[in-house]
Write an enzyme that holds these catalytic residues in place. Structure first.
Site, PDB file in Angstrom:
ATOM      1  N   GLY A  72       0.782  -1.231   0.000  1.00 50.05           N
ATOM      2  CA  GLY A  72       0.000   0.000   0.000  1.00 50.05           C
ATOM      3  C   GLY A  72       0.811   1.277   0.000  1.00 50.05           C
TER       4      GLY A  72
ATOM      5  N   ASN B 236       1.667   3.069  -2.554  1.00 49.41           N
ATOM      6  CA  ASN B 236       1.041   4.058  -3.437  1.00 49.41           C
ATOM      7  C   ASN B 236      -0.151   4.726  -2.763  1.00 49.41           C
ATOM      8  OD1 ASN B 236       2.280   4.549  -6.064  1.00 49.41           O
ATOM      9  ND2 ASN B 236       2.093   2.342  -6.381  1.00 49.41           N
TER      10      ASN B 236
ATOM     11  N   ILE C 185      -7.121  -9.493 -12.156  1.00 44.96           N
ATOM     12  CA  ILE C 185      -7.600  -8.874 -13.389  1.00 44.96           C
ATOM     13  C   ILE C 185      -9.053  -8.448 -13.202  1.00 44.96           C
ATOM     14  CG2 ILE C 185      -8.098  -9.319 -15.825  1.00 44.96           C
ATOM     15  CD1 ILE C 185      -5.725 -11.406 -15.626  1.00 44.96           C
TER      16      ILE C 185
ATOM     17  N   HIS D  46       1.403   0.870 -13.222  1.00 40.20           N
ATOM     18  CA  HIS D  46       2.185  -0.304 -13.630  1.00 40.20           C
ATOM     19  C   HIS D  46       3.672   0.069 -13.650  1.00 40.20           C
ATOM     20  CE1 HIS D  46       2.921  -4.138 -15.633  1.00 40.20           C
ATOM     21  NE2 HIS D  46       3.820  -3.477 -16.348  1.00 40.20           N
TER      22      HIS D  46
END
Lengths: 216, 216
Positions: free
Chosen positions: A24, A26, A106, A123
């Site tokens: 976490g 980010n 996904i 990404h």
């Protein structure tokens, strides 16, 4: 948005839900951008498919509602009953934008339809180079000299959606996968809040695959 | 190398042969690096598969031997009799390194064997993103925010060989394919002489796919 006439700030803040499977960091960078005033948003809830994920502990420490929701029996996607449970929680919080922060599944059609153009991901490579897992290791093994990170809208592909922001990172001769990953993460922590700021200020438009900044 | 005891400079200069199909601006950048003393090399000959290619006119203007050699009947590769003719000329000039500068044909096994690890190419993207033709257009259409150029050793694949140098170029919202291509070319003109300098100074070693700078 749940506008509250007595709280102008709240009414103008973008309501984010953060989905993550890992540490976490980010999310932490996004929280810091919010608290220093550079991002008019709020993280209304954090959802993880991993019961003991660090991101849930960070959310708790920041007094953000946090939810562990198993995505079993699937291993790599969010689908079926689990997807419905996620959507229920996301709707409960009047989520305007879903922020994937190390969410290792996904996203499938049900959520993509419910949040069309309102799911973003980060990404650890300069897409379209090195999609998929362990992008920093892929970059190092390939011998590329420049890699970086990409914030993009999520579509039905794997790391294929329209790109909002990229930041580059040089690969050094003495890089290990750890040192390279760490330098990419530093750039992620700049790129993600910046992309969110552009969205919160309604500055982006998508033309074909290109995401342009609307200055009008 | 054809060492000449009366000319120390010549003996230490890397003997380059440049193959190109187009305008030859990268060859011009290499010539400038040679003439300003930053690159100890000489372009001993230029070969083109296009009779009226600008690169041949540039070579002539610089008093460099130039050869037009048709690569017919093939359209996209250098093979068969044509490859033999190219190799004959390359050997006539004691070529140490083949420099592809906008040469629009795929190099096949015969030349790869004869000049193993001694053929380099420049490509207008940050490989492995956007291999193949019109990489700057591919980058713009994809909506990538950072592209660039790549100098790499040539192997049997298309734009897949070990990477020597990359330089990045931001894609701007108002970029056209022409403006983006022009900014990429500016970086090519820096990257190609620099890669040649590293080779001429024998500073590179290849470890798996990674090209490292040898400081020992």
């Amino acid at each position: 948005m749940s506008a509250n006439a007595t709280d102008k700030n709240s009414a103008s803040r973008l309501r984010l839900a953060v989905l993550g499977s890992g540490n976490g960091s980010n999310m932490q960078a996004i929280l810091e951008a919010i608290s220093n005033g550079s991002l008019a948003a709020e993280i209304t809830c954090v959802i993880s498919d991993v019961a003991d994920a660090g991101i849930l502990a960070r959310a708790k420490a920041a007094s953000i509602p946090q939810h562990y929701i198993s995505a079993e029996p699937f291993r790599t996607k969010l689908d079926g009953e689990a997807e419905k449970q996620y959507l229920n929680v996301l709707n409960d919080y009047d989520t305007e934008l879903i922020v994937l922060a190390g969410f290792m599944r996904i996203i499938k059609a049900g959520m993509l339809r419910a949040f069309q153009h309102r799911i973003i991901n980060i990404h650890p490579s300069l897409l379209p180079a090195f999609p998929g897992l362990h992008a920093w290791r892929q970059a190092l093994d390939y011998g590329t000299k420049i890699t970086g990170c990409t914030v993009h809208f999520v579509d039905e592909g794997t790391d294929t959606g329209p790109i909002i922001i990229q930041r580059h990172v040089p690969v050094l001769d003495d890089d290990t996968i750890e040192s390279l990953h760490a330098r990419i993460q530093q750039q992620e922590h700049i790129a993600y809040p910046e992309a969110l700021r552009l969205i919160s200020e309604n500055k982006l438009r998508v033309k074909n695959r290109r995401v342009l900044i609307n200055n009008s």
